[in-house]
Scaffold this motif. Structure first.
Motif, mmCIF file in Angstrom:
data_model
loop_
_atom_site.group_PDB
_atom_site.id
_atom_site.type_symbol
_atom_site.label_atom_id
_atom_site.label_comp_id
_atom_site.label_asym_id
_atom_site.label_seq_id
_atom_site.Cartn_x
_atom_site.Cartn_y
_atom_site.Cartn_z
ATOM 1 N N VAL A 38 -27.557 5.840 6.766
ATOM 2 C CA VAL A 38 -27.389 7.205 6.275
ATOM 3 C C VAL A 38 -28.746 7.787 5.896
ATOM 4 C CG1 VAL A 38 -26.357 8.543 4.407
ATOM 5 C CG2 VAL A 38 -25.071 6.658 5.400
ATOM 6 N N GLN A 39 -29.154 8.841 6.619
ATOM 7 C CA GLN A 39 -30.418 9.504 6.258
ATOM 8 C C GLN A 39 -30.114 10.983 6.039
ATOM 9 O OE1 GLN A 39 -33.532 10.353 9.128
ATOM 10 N NE2 GLN A 39 -35.108 9.688 7.694
ATOM 11 N N ILE A 40 -29.695 11.302 4.808
ATOM 12 C CA ILE A 40 -29.278 12.681 4.523
ATOM 13 C C ILE A 40 -29.829 13.128 3.173
ATOM 14 C CG2 ILE A 40 -27.181 12.661 5.938
ATOM 15 C CD1 ILE A 40 -25.569 11.938 3.491
ATOM 16 N N GLN A 41 -29.862 14.471 3.018
ATOM 17 C CA GLN A 41 -30.313 15.035 1.747
ATOM 18 C C GLN A 41 -29.358 14.626 0.631
ATOM 19 O OE1 GLN A 41 -33.135 16.765 1.498
ATOM 20 N NE2 GLN A 41 -33.422 16.480 3.698
ATOM 21 N N LYS A 42 -29.916 14.586 -0.569
ATOM 22 C CA LYS A 42 -29.092 14.267 -1.741
ATOM 23 C C LYS A 42 -28.119 15.431 -2.008
ATOM 24 C CE LYS A 42 -29.711 13.238 -6.672
ATOM 25 N NZ LYS A 42 -30.728 13.186 -7.748
ATOM 26 N N SER A 43 -26.866 15.090 -2.224
ATOM 27 C CA SER A 43 -25.854 16.096 -2.528
ATOM 28 C C SER A 43 -24.634 15.364 -3.075
ATOM 29 C CB SER A 43 -25.438 16.839 -1.243
ATOM 30 O OG SER A 43 -24.776 15.923 -0.371
ATOM 31 N N ALA A 44 -23.675 16.135 -3.597
ATOM 32 C CA ALA A 44 -22.431 15.518 -4.060
ATOM 33 C C ALA A 44 -21.760 14.793 -2.897
ATOM 34 C CB ALA A 44 -21.508 16.596 -4.617
ATOM 35 N N GLU A 45 -21.817 15.427 -1.712
ATOM 36 C CA GLU A 45 -21.180 14.827 -0.528
ATOM 37 C C GLU A 45 -21.872 13.514 -0.152
ATOM 38 O OE1 GLU A 45 -21.874 17.984 -0.937
ATOM 39 O OE2 GLU A 45 -19.967 19.025 -0.648
ATOM 40 N N ALA A 46 -23.205 13.475 -0.305
ATOM 41 C CA ALA A 46 -23.937 12.243 0.035
ATOM 42 C C ALA A 46 -23.483 11.105 -0.876
ATOM 43 C CB ALA A 46 -25.440 12.470 -0.087
ATOM 44 N N LEU A 47 -23.273 11.420 -2.166
ATOM 45 C CA LEU A 47 -22.801 10.371 -3.082
ATOM 46 C C LEU A 47 -21.358 9.992 -2.739
ATOM 47 C CD1 LEU A 47 -23.816 8.729 -5.556
ATOM 48 C CD2 LEU A 47 -22.586 10.361 -6.990
ATOM 49 N N ALA A 48 -20.573 10.990 -2.323
ATOM 50 C CA ALA A 48 -19.183 10.711 -1.951
ATOM 51 C C ALA A 48 -19.121 9.821 -0.700
ATOM 52 C CB ALA A 48 -18.425 12.014 -1.711
ATOM 53 N N LEU A 49 -20.125 9.942 0.154
ATOM 54 C CA LEU A 49 -20.147 9.091 1.351
ATOM 55 C C LEU A 49 -20.361 7.623 0.944
ATOM 56 C CD1 LEU A 49 -19.904 9.121 4.405
ATOM 57 C CD2 LEU A 49 -22.369 9.591 4.550
ATOM 58 N N TYR A 50 -21.166 7.435 -0.101
ATOM 59 C CA TYR A 50 -21.315 6.082 -0.672
ATOM 60 C C TYR A 50 -19.950 5.617 -1.196
ATOM 61 C CZ TYR A 50 -22.640 2.828 -4.518
ATOM 62 O OH TYR A 50 -22.733 1.775 -5.390
ATOM 63 N N GLY A 51 -19.248 6.519 -1.885
ATOM 64 C CA GLY A 51 -17.907 6.190 -2.374
ATOM 65 C C GLY A 51 -16.981 5.816 -1.224
ATOM 66 N N ALA A 52 -17.127 6.518 -0.111
ATOM 67 C CA ALA A 52 -16.287 6.234 1.061
ATOM 68 C C ALA A 52 -16.608 4.862 1.649
ATOM 69 C CB ALA A 52 -16.505 7.317 2.118
ATOM 70 N N ALA A 53 -17.888 4.518 1.635
ATOM 71 C CA ALA A 53 -18.277 3.196 2.135
ATOM 72 C C ALA A 53 -17.635 2.118 1.259
ATOM 73 C CB ALA A 53 -19.802 3.057 2.139
ATOM 74 N N LEU A 54 -17.656 2.330 -0.062
ATOM 75 C CA LEU A 54 -17.028 1.336 -0.958
ATOM 76 C C LEU A 54 -15.536 1.232 -0.673
ATOM 77 C CD1 LEU A 54 -18.797 2.200 -4.361
ATOM 78 C CD2 LEU A 54 -19.422 0.438 -2.687
ATOM 79 N N ALA A 55 -14.889 2.372 -0.473
ATOM 80 C CA ALA A 55 -13.434 2.370 -0.250
ATOM 81 C C ALA A 55 -13.060 1.657 1.050
ATOM 82 C CB ALA A 55 -12.917 3.808 -0.231
ATOM 83 N N THR A 56 -13.882 1.828 2.075
ATOM 84 C CA THR A 56 -13.543 1.287 3.399
ATOM 85 C C THR A 56 -14.147 -0.092 3.653
ATOM 86 O OG1 THR A 56 -15.484 2.433 4.269
ATOM 87 C CG2 THR A 56 -13.357 3.561 4.515
ATOM 88 N N GLY A 57 -15.015 -0.554 2.735
ATOM 89 C CA GLY A 57 -15.682 -1.843 2.956
ATOM 90 C C GLY A 57 -16.808 -1.756 3.969
ATOM 91 N N VAL A 58 -17.166 -0.520 4.339
ATOM 92 C CA VAL A 58 -18.299 -0.339 5.265
ATOM 93 C C VAL A 58 -19.587 -0.556 4.465
ATOM 94 C CG1 VAL A 58 -19.553 1.440 6.568
ATOM 95 C CG2 VAL A 58 -17.075 1.184 6.853
ATOM 96 N N VAL A 59 -20.529 -1.292 5.042
ATOM 97 C CA VAL A 59 -21.766 -1.617 4.324
ATOM 98 C C VAL A 59 -22.698 -0.403 4.367
ATOM 99 C CG1 VAL A 59 -23.739 -3.186 4.233
ATOM 100 C CG2 VAL A 59 -21.480 -4.052 4.920
ATOM 101 N N PHE A 60 -23.101 0.051 3.180
ATOM 102 C CA PHE A 60 -23.881 1.288 3.049
ATOM 103 C C PHE A 60 -25.355 0.980 3.226
ATOM 104 C CE2 PHE A 60 -25.393 4.983 0.384
ATOM 105 C CZ PHE A 60 -24.796 5.974 1.150
ATOM 106 N N LEU A 61 -26.010 1.747 4.099
ATOM 107 C CA LEU A 61 -27.426 1.487 4.389
ATOM 108 C C LEU A 61 -28.190 2.819 4.257
ATOM 109 C CD1 LEU A 61 -28.477 -0.464 7.607
ATOM 110 C CD2 LEU A 61 -29.947 1.131 6.410
ATOM 111 N N PRO A 62 -28.588 3.149 3.025
ATOM 112 C CA PRO A 62 -29.245 4.445 2.822
ATOM 113 C C PRO A 62 -30.710 4.403 3.239
ATOM 114 C CG PRO A 62 -29.058 3.271 0.734
ATOM 115 C CD PRO A 62 -28.450 2.375 1.779
ATOM 116 N N LEU A 63 -31.195 5.507 3.790
ATOM 117 C CA LEU A 63 -32.582 5.549 4.284
ATOM 118 C C LEU A 63 -33.326 6.737 3.689
ATOM 119 C CD1 LEU A 63 -31.861 4.827 8.058
ATOM 120 C CD2 LEU A 63 -32.879 3.257 6.393
ATOM 121 N N ASN A 64 -34.589 6.503 3.384
ATOM 122 C CA ASN A 64 -35.466 7.551 2.846
ATOM 123 C C ASN A 64 -35.478 8.728 3.824
ATOM 124 O OD1 ASN A 64 -37.721 9.080 1.924
ATOM 125 N ND2 ASN A 64 -38.595 7.228 1.019
#
Ligand code: MLC
Ligand code: AMP
Length: 504
Positions: free
Chosen positions: A57-83
């Protein structure tokens, strides 16, 4: 079915009608955030992502960006954030190395990132800083609730890449337990409660902004003033509504440079914490003089989350990073032999505990080099522990520059510079910088007959290296100082160029 991180961080938001995120464009309640996370979770499963798949995930910081982290936790998808500063070349390495199933990028970069994803067999979706893009379109209209998949404490939650002294980035594998236990320990140590309002100006693609700041706040049910990034103006605008702030030292030096930042603006605050880079004792002192607050400094790493912290109630000692946190052991060893050293002797900082990562993604040899069989992780930082258990970091064994809280590995830059026409070799060093703590200087040795020009070198590496890593000064000289073993003596170069960024 349990999913430790989702159960602790996302599920409790569902019933919250009060604001969880206060942004520059409006407020999002806990329930709104949970629903957003769950709609994204449906979108991810709709794309075929399964537990254990990696999502870069290489996206600007936003509520949606944090929610995408939440979605990764919910689905068990491994979150890989990038600068967000990484170039497409840099992103390509992470997508390939992690075998990512999906790359999420900014729509403005889709033209270059989509081919990167395709090259390595990953899908591509777009999401911008306003929460718009193809991924948002996929999530729109999906149900607001999602049955979180079952996860074990030992399952991977995230992979965060951290560069190596060889120049190749390594993916630190962080488990559910690593992240949850550390957030619980920090929440307790720093007395976070649902009354807190955290001024959140850190990026969320690193440990500090994502796991320390966001996880602690989500866990304790407080609010976050969730801003796209740091600026003194923003801090001054929002501080009156906050109770706590977390920052890298540059945040604090910039605030101190601003005469508007005073006791009246910060008197009501409960806590200021600092980490990711050394906070000068002088900054600590000036901050106390200006505000009456003693900054609470703590120490951590991508591989270990947080390991030590100055106490909330006890003495916060300037220039130290405090004692080991509960559940964490810190020892000092001889960097050559690995033997434990007597208390008071400087040596390698090693860390063991719930916080220590599982190893580097598909790099068993690298993992074995840094993670001992008894569970201690060799940090590469040199420190000393005093009789009260306080750790002071006195140096680094690893060849690493920390600039404004971002890690920069000289080897990565040297490898690129050495490839350039007219360059025989190079040495990249960090020297004191008034704003970033350390600034990058490249010392270039020309090949016989070569005449490398800084502007040309700068242009040549600009598309391959994130801007913050690029040298802020180039120096051309005939030879590099070497010891009798032939090793470049960077300490001599650092001494020679120590005034490169000195303010006049
Ligand atoms: C930006 N620039 C930097 C830089 N940030 N250069 C060196 N080091 C940095 N950290 C450059 C840009 O490339 C640009 O260059 C110029 O500075 C202005 O860019 P900007 O985007 O306007 O900068 P700014 O927004 O002011 O960013 C500075 C900052 C930011 C300090 C606010 O870097 C930041 O948020 N740092 C926090 C890093 C962090 O969260 N680290 C946690 C790691 S986790 P030019 O030449 O184009 O003008 C970790 C574990 C732990 O370490 O213990 O926490
Ligand atoms: P990263 O790999 O980005 O997680 O950076 C971790 C490194 O940041 C550590 O190994 C330390 O060198 C440094 N670091 C983090 N916190 C502090 C601190 N409070 N003081 C000094 N260095 C720190």
């Amino acid at each position: 079915m349990t999913n430790p991180l989702h159960d602790a961080l996302i599920a409790p938001q569902i019933d919250r009608t009060d604001p969880l995120l206060i942004t520059e464009t409006g407020e999002i309640s806990g329930a709104g955030f949970a629903a957003m996370s769950h709609r994204f979770a449906h979108a991810l499963t709709g794309l075929g992502l399964k537990p254990g798949d990696r999502m870069a995930v290489q996206i600007q910081k936003s509520a949606e960006a944090l929610a995408l982290y939440g979605a990764a936790l919910a689905t068990g998808v491994v979150f890989l954030p990038l600068n967000t500063a990484y170039t497409p070349d840099e992103v390509a390495y992470f997508v390939e190395n992690a075998g990512a199933a999906l790359l999420v990028g900014d729509p403005a970069a889709a033209e270059v990132l989509e081919p990167v994803a395709r090259r390595f067999g990953a899908g591509f979706q777009a999401l911008d800083g306003a929460g718009q893009g193809s991924l948002a379109d996929l999530a729109a209209g999906r149900p607001d609730s999602f049955d979180a998949v079952s996860r074990d404490r030992d399952d991977l939650a995230a992979i965060l890449y951290t560069s190596g002294t060889t120049g190749r980035s390594k993916g630190a594998m962080l488990t559910q337990a690593n992240l949850l236990d550390n957030a619980q320990v920090l929440a307790e140590a720093w007395r976070f409660t649902d009354s807190d309002v955290l001024l959140h100006m850190l990026p969320i693609f690193h440990t500090h902004g994502l796991f320390v700041a966001s996880n602690v706040s989500l866990l304790t049910g407080g609010k976050m003033i969730f801003l796209p990034g740091f600026s003194a103006d923003r801090a001054i605008r929002w501080l009156p509504q906050a109770t706590a702030m977390m920052g890298v030292p540059t945040f604090y030096t910039r605030l101190l440079d601003d005469p508007r930042f005073d006791r009246a603006l910060s008197g009501h605050m409960r806590l200021f914490t600092s980490g990711s880079a050394p906070l000068l004792a002088e900054t600590h002192r000036q901050f106390e003089e200006r505000t009456g607050h003693r900054i609470l400094e703590r120490y951590g790493m991508t591989e270990t989350n947080m390991s030590t912290s100055n106490p909330y109630d006890g003495e916060r000692r300037a220039g130290t990073v405090g004692p080991a946190l509960p559940g964490v052991e810190v020892r000092i060893t001889d960097p050559e032999t690995g033997e434990p050293l007597p208390q008071g002797t400087p040596g390698m900082i090693e860390v063991r505990g719930h916080n220590v990562f599982k190893g580097y993604w598909q790099m068993p040899e690298k993992t074995a080099e840094e993670l001992r069989p008894d569970g201690f992780f060799i940090t590469g930082d040199i420190g000393v522990i005093d009789e009260a258990g306080y750790v002071t970091i006195v140096g680094r064994q690893k060849d690493l520059i920390i600039s404004g809280g971002y890690n920069i590995y000289p080897k990565e830059i040297e490898l690129l510079l050495d490839e350039q026409p007219g360059v025989l070799e190079s040495a990249v060093i960090g020297v004191p910088h008034p704003d970033f703590g350390e600034g990058v200087v490249a010392v270039i040795v020309p090949a016989p007959g070569g005449e490398p020009k800084p502007a040309e070198l700068e242009a040549a590496i600009s598309s391959r290296l994130a801007r913050f890593k690029q040298p802020k000064r180039y120096v051309v000289q005939d030879v590099l100082p070497r010891n009798t073993m032939g090793k470049v003596q960077k300490n001599l170069l650092r001494e020679r160029f120590k005034d490169s960024f000195r303010q006049s």
